[in-house]
Scaffold this active site. Structure first.
Site, PDB file in Angstrom:
ATOM      1  N   ARG A  46     -32.223 -48.255   0.051  1.00 57.28           N
ATOM      2  CA  ARG A  46     -32.588 -49.128   0.247  1.00 57.28           C
ATOM      3  C   ARG A  46     -33.573 -50.295   1.564  1.00 57.28           C
ATOM      4  O   ARG A  46     -33.418 -49.377   2.308  1.00 57.28           O
ATOM      5  CB  ARG A  46     -31.821 -50.734   0.343  1.00 57.28           C
ATOM      6  CG  ARG A  46     -30.630 -51.186  -0.988  1.00 57.28           C
ATOM      7  CD  ARG A  46     -31.273 -51.289  -2.000  1.00 57.28           C
ATOM      8  NE  ARG A  46     -31.615 -53.010  -1.675  1.00 57.28           N
ATOM      9  CZ  ARG A  46     -32.099 -54.360  -2.663  1.00 57.28           C
ATOM     10  NH1 ARG A  46     -32.866 -53.403  -3.090  1.00 57.28           N
ATOM     11  NH2 ARG A  46     -32.786 -55.058  -2.157  1.00 57.28           N
ATOM     12  N   HIS A  56     -34.209 -38.950   7.260  1.00 60.76           N
ATOM     13  CA  HIS A  56     -34.946 -38.420   6.222  1.00 60.76           C
ATOM     14  C   HIS A  56     -35.390 -37.057   5.619  1.00 60.76           C
ATOM     15  O   HIS A  56     -35.243 -35.643   7.018  1.00 60.76           O
ATOM     16  CB  HIS A  56     -36.239 -38.842   6.183  1.00 60.76           C
ATOM     17  CG  HIS A  56     -37.699 -38.660   5.275  1.00 60.76           C
ATOM     18  ND1 HIS A  56     -37.015 -40.088   4.548  1.00 60.76           N
ATOM     19  CD2 HIS A  56     -38.441 -37.678   5.059  1.00 60.76           C
ATOM     20  CE1 HIS A  56     -38.611 -39.931   3.177  1.00 60.76           C
ATOM     21  NE2 HIS A  56     -39.046 -38.303   3.914  1.00 60.76           N
ATOM     22  N   GLY A  60     -22.520 -39.281   0.502  1.00 65.10           N
ATOM     23  CA  GLY A  60     -22.082 -39.842   1.874  1.00 65.10           C
ATOM     24  C   GLY A  60     -21.173 -38.446   2.443  1.00 65.10           C
ATOM     25  O   GLY A  60     -20.751 -38.137   3.661  1.00 65.10           O
ATOM     26  N   SER A  61     -21.782 -36.988   2.768  1.00 59.95           N
ATOM     27  CA  SER A  61     -22.047 -35.647   2.998  1.00 59.95           C
ATOM     28  C   SER A  61     -22.514 -35.656   4.167  1.00 59.95           C
ATOM     29  O   SER A  61     -21.914 -34.976   5.615  1.00 59.95           O
ATOM     30  CB  SER A  61     -22.508 -34.933   1.822  1.00 59.95           C
ATOM     31  OG  SER A  61     -24.195 -35.036   2.242  1.00 59.95           O
ATOM     32  N   GLN A  91     -29.670 -29.673   4.042  1.00 54.09           N
ATOM     33  CA  GLN A  91     -28.724 -30.915   4.051  1.00 54.09           C
ATOM     34  C   GLN A  91     -27.412 -30.262   5.502  1.00 54.09           C
ATOM     35  O   GLN A  91     -26.961 -31.023   5.954  1.00 54.09           O
ATOM     36  CB  GLN A  91     -28.338 -31.554   2.699  1.00 54.09           C
ATOM     37  CG  GLN A  91     -28.416 -32.353   1.884  1.00 54.09           C
ATOM     38  CD  GLN A  91     -27.790 -33.124   1.030  1.00 54.09           C
ATOM     39  OE1 GLN A  91     -26.741 -32.431   0.814  1.00 54.09           O
ATOM     40  NE2 GLN A  91     -28.559 -34.538   0.575  1.00 54.09           N
ATOM     41  N   THR A  92     -27.526 -29.153   4.699  1.00 56.41           N
ATOM     42  CA  THR A  92     -26.639 -28.185   6.403  1.00 56.41           C
ATOM     43  C   THR A  92     -27.246 -28.550   7.285  1.00 56.41           C
ATOM     44  O   THR A  92     -26.242 -28.636   8.628  1.00 56.41           O
ATOM     45  CB  THR A  92     -27.241 -26.551   5.792  1.00 56.41           C
ATOM     46  OG1 THR A  92     -26.361 -26.756   4.367  1.00 56.41           O
ATOM     47  CG2 THR A  92     -26.445 -25.867   6.843  1.00 56.41           C
ATOM     48  N   ASN A 143     -31.721 -43.550  11.100  1.00 59.70           N
ATOM     49  CA  ASN A 143     -32.129 -43.156   9.720  1.00 59.70           C
ATOM     50  C   ASN A 143     -32.524 -41.397   9.199  1.00 59.70           C
ATOM     51  O   ASN A 143     -33.323 -40.934  10.858  1.00 59.70           O
ATOM     52  CB  ASN A 143     -33.192 -43.777   8.989  1.00 59.70           C
ATOM     53  CG  ASN A 143     -33.580 -42.843   7.275  1.00 59.70           C
ATOM     54  OD1 ASN A 143     -31.975 -43.375   6.816  1.00 59.70           O
ATOM     55  ND2 ASN A 143     -34.545 -42.107   7.429  1.00 59.70           N
TER      56      ASN A 143
END
Ligand code: GRF
Length: 206
Positions: free
Chosen positions: A91, A109, A12-13, A171-172, A107
């Site tokens: 999912r 990705h 959950g970052s 992710q950053t 979303n």
């Protein structure tokens, strides 16, 4: 007030980045609930710490995908979301669920789609000898990781990059990009029309 529900499966970052961004800027966006398909997802703790209601819908408790999706749809419907945000939700959503919330599910990705859909995107990018990697925010359609692209953010791959360094750098960027896309949506800067992302001005430049 834009009503958002966020779906997670793990750390959950991205959820945290979205919570912080909305709070810091006092945006008129309300995270109505965080739903996880895993009871041990750390993102649930992050949500609770921010006083956001949480729901756990464990997929193992349902006979098949259709039953699970129906339960998830019922749960989502109760919150009347304007936008459903998948943030590491591991999912695949079936067609009935996607159609029920058509043009309202996004979303993120960890690759520059259409390159490297699916899992292990960092490994795939390194194996392919890519020189650039990044992240994509897109609308969710019936085909996994193939919906209309809203925004992307990228960085150069430089030796001796590894899966770990690519993940950290991706992710950053995700933590910067995803909250902004949600803010743009809340401001009505873009929408999905006939399977195409329509922009109402040019503020998407980062
Ligand atoms: C992110 O890298 C996202 O791109 C992918 O799953 C990861 C979730 O990370 N879909 P976190 O749970 O937000 O930390």
């Amino acid at each position: 007030m834009l009503k958002v529900v966020i779906l997670i499966s793990g750390n959950g970052s991205n959820l945290q980045a979205i919570i912080d961004y909305i709070q810091q800027r006092r945006l008129p966006i309300s995270i109505e609930a965080v739903i996880s398909n895993r009871a041990d997802a750390f993102g649930l703790t992050r949500a609770s710490q921010a006083d956001i209601p949480t729901q756990v819908l464990e997929h193992q408790r349902y006979a098949d995908r259709a039953e699970y999706d129906q339960a998830l749809q019922d749960c989502l419907t109760r919150y009347q979301p304007d936008l459903i945000v998948l943030a590491g939700f591991m999912r695949i959503l079936g067609p009935a669920l996607v159609n029920a919330f058509h043009d309202r599910i996004i979303n993120i990705h960890p690759a520059l789609l259409p390159k490297f859909p699916g899992l292990h995107t960092y490994r795939q990018a390194l194996a392919a000898g890519e020189t650039v990697h990044g992240t994509t925010v897109h609308f969710v359609t019936e085909t996994v990781d193939a919906g209309p692209i809203i925004a992307q953010s990228s960085f150069p791959i430089t030796p001796p990059d590894t899966e770990e360094t690519l993940q950290a750098r991706t992710q950053t960027l995700e933590h910067e990009l995803y909250p902004k896309v949600i803010e743009w949506y809340a401001k009505g800067l873009f929408q999905l029309e006939k399977n195409t992302v329509i922009w109402h001005n040019d503020e998407k430049s980062l």
